[in-house]
Design an enzyme around this catalytic site. Structure first.
Site, short mmCIF file in Angstrom:
data_model
loop_
_atom_site.label_atom_id
_atom_site.label_comp_id
_atom_site.label_asym_id
_atom_site.label_seq_id
_atom_site.Cartn_x
_atom_site.Cartn_y
_atom_site.Cartn_z
N LYS A 39 0.83 -1.20 0.00
CA LYS A 39 0.00 0.00 0.00
C LYS A 39 0.87 1.26 0.00
CE LYS A 39 -3.94 -0.54 2.43
NZ LYS A 39 -4.70 -0.59 3.70
N PHE A 153 -16.40 12.16 9.14
CA PHE A 153 -17.75 11.92 8.61
C PHE A 153 -17.76 11.74 7.09
CE2 PHE A 153 -18.02 14.59 12.41
CZ PHE A 153 -18.76 13.77 13.24
N ARG A 155 -17.97 10.67 3.30
CA ARG A 155 -18.71 9.67 2.53
C ARG A 155 -17.84 9.18 1.39
NH1 ARG A 155 -22.88 13.67 0.31
NH2 ARG A 155 -20.96 14.88 0.45
N GLU A 156 -17.87 7.91 1.08
CA GLU A 156 -17.16 7.42 -0.09
C GLU A 156 -17.79 8.08 -1.31
OE1 GLU A 156 -16.42 3.26 -0.24
OE2 GLU A 156 -16.00 3.16 1.89
N LYS A 208 -20.24 10.32 16.19
CA LYS A 208 -20.10 9.56 14.95
C LYS A 208 -21.13 8.43 14.85
CE LYS A 208 -18.58 7.80 11.23
NZ LYS A 208 -17.33 7.71 10.54
N LEU A 254 -33.77 9.45 1.81
CA LEU A 254 -35.11 8.85 1.78
C LEU A 254 -35.29 8.10 0.47
CD1 LEU A 254 -37.54 11.51 3.31
CD2 LEU A 254 -36.68 9.41 4.35
N GLY A 257 -35.18 1.38 -1.42
CA GLY A 257 -34.57 0.39 -2.30
C GLY A 257 -34.03 -0.79 -1.51
N CYS A 264 -19.35 1.21 6.78
CA CYS A 264 -19.67 1.99 7.99
C CYS A 264 -21.04 1.69 8.58
CB CYS A 264 -19.56 3.48 7.68
SG CYS A 264 -17.87 4.01 7.43
N LYS A 327 -22.49 1.41 -3.33
CA LYS A 327 -23.14 2.63 -3.80
C LYS A 327 -22.35 3.11 -5.01
CE LYS A 327 -20.94 6.30 -1.15
NZ LYS A 327 -21.17 7.38 -0.23
C1 UDX Z 1 -21.53 6.80 5.63
C2 UDX Z 1 -21.90 8.17 6.21
O1 UDX Z 1 -22.77 8.85 5.29
C3 UDX Z 1 -20.65 8.98 6.45
O2 UDX Z 1 -20.97 10.23 7.04
C4 UDX Z 1 -19.75 8.19 7.40
O3 UDX Z 1 -18.56 8.88 7.68
C5 UDX Z 1 -19.43 6.82 6.81
O4 UDX Z 1 -20.65 6.14 6.52
P1 UDX Z 1 -20.79 5.90 3.23
O5 UDX Z 1 -20.66 4.56 3.86
O6 UDX Z 1 -19.74 6.38 2.29
O7 UDX Z 1 -20.92 7.02 4.36
O8 UDX Z 1 -22.17 5.88 2.42
P2 UDX Z 1 -23.56 6.64 2.41
O9 UDX Z 1 -23.57 7.63 1.34
O10 UDX Z 1 -23.94 7.07 3.76
O11 UDX Z 1 -24.51 5.43 1.96
C6 UDX Z 1 -24.62 4.26 2.78
C7 UDX Z 1 -25.53 3.25 2.15
O12 UDX Z 1 -26.88 3.70 2.23
C8 UDX Z 1 -25.29 2.96 0.67
O13 UDX Z 1 -25.37 1.56 0.48
C9 UDX Z 1 -26.41 3.68 -0.04
O14 UDX Z 1 -26.74 3.05 -1.24
C10 UDX Z 1 -27.53 3.56 0.98
N1 UDX Z 1 -28.55 4.60 0.87
C11 UDX Z 1 -28.23 5.90 1.06
C12 UDX Z 1 -29.88 4.25 0.62
O15 UDX Z 1 -30.20 3.07 0.45
N2 UDX Z 1 -30.81 5.24 0.55
C13 UDX Z 1 -30.52 6.54 0.73
O16 UDX Z 1 -31.44 7.37 0.65
C14 UDX Z 1 -29.18 6.90 0.98
#
Ligand code: UDX
Length: 439
Positions: A39, A153, A155-156, A208, A254, A257, A264, A327
């Protein structure tokens, strides 16, 4: 102005690599440390070992400035003023709790090198009480090194944006000195108006997991409404839009699906429950069990829809799965609902072909027995049914009539409520989405 702080970032995975590049971008000298030589070599060459939009360019640019370097040698961080701990805290193999091995070894490894007066700032997501426990250990091995917690916090898919323009900065500290050091690191973000919240250690840790629990709850809430809409003949997408206009509710998160996955949300709510149990406060988080159950059920409901559309016995069918990442804009397949559904359908005897713009390599490592296609066309050719499970932009832009010419059966299940239903129906498709009446 005093000399610019020197920073070390321990753990150069998703969080650490992003944090190191971004802090370098703020003008600091940063050393990224990881025990994984491969890495470190990859990052030093300017190659990201994962996909994250915008981070590859930032990494290359920061390496060029000479401010950002990577090593496996903890001693190289001896002159750093702040050590950020960015290692993973995955779910334990044998329980719901978080595995803290990496956090503990990061602190043990850096403690002998951390100079007197420096600060260790944890960013990893940990069970409440961890920082206080580790502070006590650190007090013995490195008495003049303080521990703070500064949860992340990001998001990916938006990691750089979320790090350089966060919607808040939270620091759990036990002294003004620790707060001031972190204020110096984040000065430009604070000057740009980012809200700054000083908390004690347990509150910072809790912020968190509370935030992630709230987000998980929002998603499972709308997925529960989807179940009700299916039973009553309603439309969850219209319902979500209508309630989202109320600013107290808000329209984000909201999207009904197949539910949440990733590294996370699922593990954080489980670890939170495990910790509440230890604290004798499980009653307060009983609802999270239901949030988890609704989420897992969403995956099963898609499989039931496939059976309803085709047959109880799936052995004769070829299914095309669009999406493997948890996602869009990510190649991460950890606890991916899409991949889980694909694997379950294959286990039920159907022939499943999976496509994803970025996550195929990671998906193959987890499920080597699934079939993978490099193009959407290859994936859907001859399919009896298509499942749209990760809402990549390129899937929304597909031409339903062009795809229809390739498939055996023109049935599509939109597991993300992200496709334009009218467009597909006009082109002659049977369209089935969670929480909506099939047409
Ligand atoms: C999340 C938090 O958003 C972030 O703040 C934290 O630091 C890490 O965890 P992440 O895991 O990158 O981030 O993804 P996020 O965008 O939160 O989505 C999480 C999952 O929820 C995904 O599988 C996404 O598809 C799903 N999702 C999200 C839904 O099914 N519906 C929604 O309306 C939003």
């Amino acid at each position: 102005m005093s000399k610019k702080l020197k920073i070390s970032v321990i753990g150069t995975g998703y969080l650490g690599a992003t944090h190191a590049a971004c802090i370098s971008n703020l003008g600091f000298e940063v050393i990224g440390i990881d025990t994984d030589q491969a890495k470190i070599d990859s990052l030093s060459r300017g190659e990201l070992p994962f996909y994250e939009p915008g981070l590859d360019e930032l990494l290359v640019a920061e390496l060029k400035t000479g401010r950002l370097t990577f090593t496996t040698d903890f001693a190289a961080a001896a002159d750093a003023d702040v050590h950020f701990i960015c290692v993973g805290t995955p779910q334990s193999k044998d329980s719901l709790a978080a595995d803290l091995t990496y956090v503990e070894s990061a602190i043990t490894n850096i403690a002998p090198h951390a100079r007197s007066g420096s600060l260790i700032a944890g960013k990893s997501t940990v069970p409440v009480g961890t920082a206080q426990r580790l502070s006590a250990i650190l007090a013995k091995s490195a008495p003049n090194v303080e521990l703070a917690w500064n949860p992340e916090f990001l998001r990916e898919g938006f990691a750089v944006e979320d790090t350089l323009r966060p919607n808040r900065l939270v620091v759990g500290v036990t002294s003004d000195k620790a707060e001031n050091i972190l204020k110096e690191v984040y000065k430009s973000l604070i000057d740009a108006g980012t809200p700054w919240i000083r908390a004690d250690l347990p509150t910072a840790e809790l912020v968190k997991v509370a935030a992630n629990s709230f987000l998980a709850t929002k998603i499972s809430f709308i997925n529960a409404m989807a179940e009700i809409c299916e039973a009553a003949g309603g439309d969850v997408t219209v319902l979500a839009k209508a309630i989202g206009y109320d600013p107290r509710i808000g329209s984000r998160f909201l999207q009904a699906g197949i539910g949440f996955g990733g590294g996370c949300l699922p593990k954080d709510i489980r670890a939170f429950m495990a910790r509440a149990e230890e604290l004798g406060a499980m009653q307060a988080l009983e609802f999270l069990r239901e949030i988890d159950a609704i989420n897992v059920r969403a995956r099963q409901r898609v499989i039931d829809v496939v059976r309803g559309e085709l047959s109880e016995d799936l052995t004769q069918y070829r299914l095309a799965v669009l999406g493997a990442a948890f996602k869009p804009d990510s190649d991460d397949v950890r606890d991916s609902p899409a991949l889980d559904i694909a694997a379950q359908l294959q286990a039920a005897g159907s022939s499943v072909v999976v496509h994803d713009p970025k996550a195929i390599a990671n998906a193959k490592k987890r499920f080597p027995n699934l079939n993978f296609a490099t193009t959407v066309e290859e994936c859907v050719t001859g399919a009896d049914l298509i499942l749209h499970l990760t809402e990549w932009r390129e899937y929304r832009e597909l031409s339903p009539s062009a795809i229809k010419a390739l498939v055996k059966g023109a049935i599509i299940i939109d597991g993300r409520n992200a496709l334009d239903r009218d467009k597909w129906v006009v082109a002659g498709w049977r369209f089935h989405a969670l929480g909506r009446t099939p047409v």
